[in-house]
Design an enzyme around this catalytic site. Structure first.
Site, PDB file in Angstrom:
ATOM      1  N   GLU A   6      -8.442 -11.442 -32.579  1.00 49.67           N
ATOM      2  CA  GLU A   6      -9.327 -10.884 -31.763  1.00 49.67           C
ATOM      3  C   GLU A   6     -10.317 -12.446 -30.819  1.00 49.67           C
ATOM      4  OE1 GLU A   6     -12.210  -7.491 -30.890  1.00 49.67           O
ATOM      5  OE2 GLU A   6     -10.490  -6.292 -30.249  1.00 49.67           O
TER       6      GLU A   6
ATOM      7  N   ASP B  80     -15.073  -5.592 -35.459  1.00 51.68           N
ATOM      8  CA  ASP B  80     -14.858  -6.434 -35.081  1.00 51.68           C
ATOM      9  C   ASP B  80     -15.944  -7.008 -34.559  1.00 51.68           C
ATOM     10  OD1 ASP B  80     -12.558  -4.769 -34.929  1.00 51.68           O
ATOM     11  OD2 ASP B  80     -11.870  -5.273 -32.976  1.00 51.68           O
TER      12      ASP B  80
ATOM     13  N   SER C 105     -10.995  -9.667 -27.066  1.00 49.62           N
ATOM     14  CA  SER C 105     -11.912  -8.149 -27.009  1.00 49.62           C
ATOM     15  C   SER C 105     -12.278  -7.979 -25.914  1.00 49.62           C
ATOM     16  CB  SER C 105     -12.874  -8.643 -27.143  1.00 49.62           C
ATOM     17  OG  SER C 105     -14.725  -7.949 -27.501  1.00 49.62           O
TER      18      SER C 105
END
Length: 566
Positions: A448, A85, A474
């Site tokens: 996110e 991520d 996030s």
């Protein structure tokens, strides 16, 4: 030859004259007759060379395997994928993040079934690997556990601890002209000093605690930081424990009870953890056949005080919590305040109450406070509904004191357009930033929004602007942010009908997210609306978009538990 009674599944793969071809192939890579006479324990890793988060798993897997061998089993290591991520954030690649959760769970299940393992240990690290490991364990229901490879250490700059969040917010500050190139480079160079997952109570550490509170990770193991010497022995113990679970016949669904899920939710709330835990615990519960809804998160979080001051909303990182005494300090406060189920089991053989009772606080520690004098009387999340979210959405409460916002909508159909507007200083005080078509279907993959939320903070708008989206945040996000709005825009949810200037109200006390646009006008706009063309028409993203469930149901792509397996 008598079959080992613990080889409940692997015997059909390895035992008897007809299985000579299988044994021949396994002997080609070093397995012996003695190895193949023992229970076969899968050791799943998500090692990948695209991030620090899982980077120590190859090493830790060797210790897990040593523990399995010491306890009388034969380990078989295999690996699956991971998507970072932190690396992919703000790019097209971020669409692969939540998709990867399903691929990982599917991969672990496929290998375990395909090779008739008797038990399994799943090494997890980066955000989606943790819930994926839990989902796979619930599906397979083989004796086994999840083992987190640990948090990264904080970086150091000017004598202060920094994390990856500081880098994202530095980007926003740089775009707003508040820091220069040299300062941004210094933050970039010092934030991530080595292996391990992002260091605050972001999604990885939130889910590491949630898995331990759920009971499927050994008590005390997940909190040990990635590069500490104690991690190796914790990994070895995880291997031994897998064999104990096999001998006792204890399976994940024995551990993953409704009470255990409530403990996990309470842990998330008490540490002001990531809103992604809502999505992921719903998904694991679906796979485990446990009834759980988003409303349960609201009820549990609202009665659970925040007792740990953890970044991004608080002052400390994961290594600080470990040094203070570990997750057990949080368990102790929850049990003492009768906010958790003391009798829920852990794979280690201890109850949740016993784990808390055994916790020892470091003298003078300030990370975890008493539940009778909490940091905040309510947990870090709430569930809102209203005419913009009839099926619910998740608001993050930690790190700010705001409970009400009313302002004009600034509508964007993709994250990149919103980020560009922030960099161009086109977002004003009191705006409600709307990012739509970023849900599980519309994204696809429910990206996110850390790049955007950090840019808002970095631009100095964190206290005056709200953001709502059908995408995700996030765990590093802080500010007045609402995500997981359902139904999502791509499926005809009300978010799709908003226009710039529409007044939006976020009211946490009333649990409402609504627009003041009259119902008749929204109905007229609905009639004029048509769904956008899919961003992908072939491949894994297209397949995902056609099969994924709503975020309010965990955004899973499997049907969940529909009966017994194995």
């Amino acid at each position: 030859m008598t079959t080992n009674p613990l080889k409940k599944h692997s015997a059909e793969m390895t035992d008897g004259p007809s299985r000579a071809p299988a044994r021949a192939m396994l002997k080609a890579i070093g397995f012996t007759d003695d190895d193949l006479a023992k229970p076969l324990i899968g050791v799943a890793t998500t090692w990948i060379e695209t991030m620090p988060c899982n980077y120590n798993q190859r090493e830790l897997a060797q210790y897990v395997k040593e523990g399995i061998r010491e306890a009388g089993g034969t380990p078989m290591e295999f690996n699956t994928i991971s998507v970072s991520d932190g690396v992919a954030m703000g790019t097209e690649g971020m669409r692969g993040s939540l998709v990867s959760r399903e691929v990982i769970a599917d991969s672990i299940e496929t290998v375990a079934r395909g090779h008739s393992f008797d038990g399994i240990v799943v090494l997890v690290g980066c955000d989606k690997t943790l819930p994926a490991g839990g989902m796979a364990l619930a599906r397979l229901n083989l004796p086994g556990l999840a083992f987190y490879n640990g948090s990264i250490l904080p970086g150091k700059l000017d004598g202060k601890d920094i994390t990856i969040l500081d880098v994202f917010e530095a980007v926003g500050a740089h775009g707003a002209g508040r820091i220069d190139d040299a300062r941004l480079k210094a933050v970039e160079d010092h934030a991530c000093p080595g292996a391990g997952a992002c260091g605050g109570q972001f999604t990885a550490n939130t889910m590491a605690m949630a898995l331990e509170f759920l009971g499927i990770s050994p008590a005390g193991a997940n909190a040990v930081p990635a590069v500490f010497d104690a991690k190796a022995e914790a990994a070895r113990n995880a291997g031994r424990l897998a064999m104990e679970l096999l001998r006792s016949g204890t399976t994940p669904r024995d551990i993953m009870t409704r009470e255990a899920f409530e403990n996990a939710i309470a842990g998330v709330a008490a540490t002001a953890g990531s809103t992604n835990a809502v999505l992921h615990l719903l998904a694991i519960a679906r796979e485990a056949g446990v009834e759980l809804s988003i409303d349960d998160f609201d009820e549990i979080a609202w009665r659970t005080p925040i007792v740990a001051s953890m970044k991004p909303g608080g002052a400390y990182n994961a290594v600080d919590l470990y040094a203070a005494g570990g997750y057990g300090l949080v368990s102790k406060e929850l049990v003492g305040a009768e906010l958790a189920h003391a009798g829920a089991a852990n794979v280690s053989g201890q109850s949740f109450g016993q784990i808390g009772a055994a916790a020892v606080a470091e003298p003078g520690q300030q990370v975890v406070v008493s539940a009778s004098d909490p940091i905040n009387p309510n947990g870090g999340i709430a569930i809102l509904r209203g005419n913009l979210a009839p099926e619910g959405c998740v608001v993050k409460l930690a790190g700010h004191g705001r409970r009400l916002h009313r302002g004009p909508a600034r509508v964007f159909d993709r994250e990149e357009d919103c980020f560009a507007a922030i960099r161009a200083r086109q977002i004003q005080d009191n705006d409600v930033v709307v990012i739509r078509y970023e849900g599980p279907v519309g994204g696809p993959g429910m990206r996110e929004m850390l790049a955007v939320t950090a840019a808002i903070q970095g631009a100095g708008l964190g206290d005056t602007v709200a953001l709502i989206t059908d995408g995700r945040f996030s765990g590093a996000t802080h500010g007045f942010m609402v995500g997981h709005i359902t139904p999502e825009a791509a499926n005809g949810g009300p978010l799709a009908f908003l226009r710039d200037g529409d007044t939006i109200v976020l009211d946490v006390e009333r649990r409402v997210l609504e627009t003041e646009v009259p119902d008749e006008e929204m109905a007229r706009r609905r009639e004029d609306w048509s769904a956008p063309q899919p961003r992908y028409t072939t491949g894994v993203f297209a397949k995902y978009a056609r099969s994924v469930a709503s975020a309010s149901e965990g955004a899973i792509t499997s049907p969940g538990l529909q009966g017994s397996v194995w």
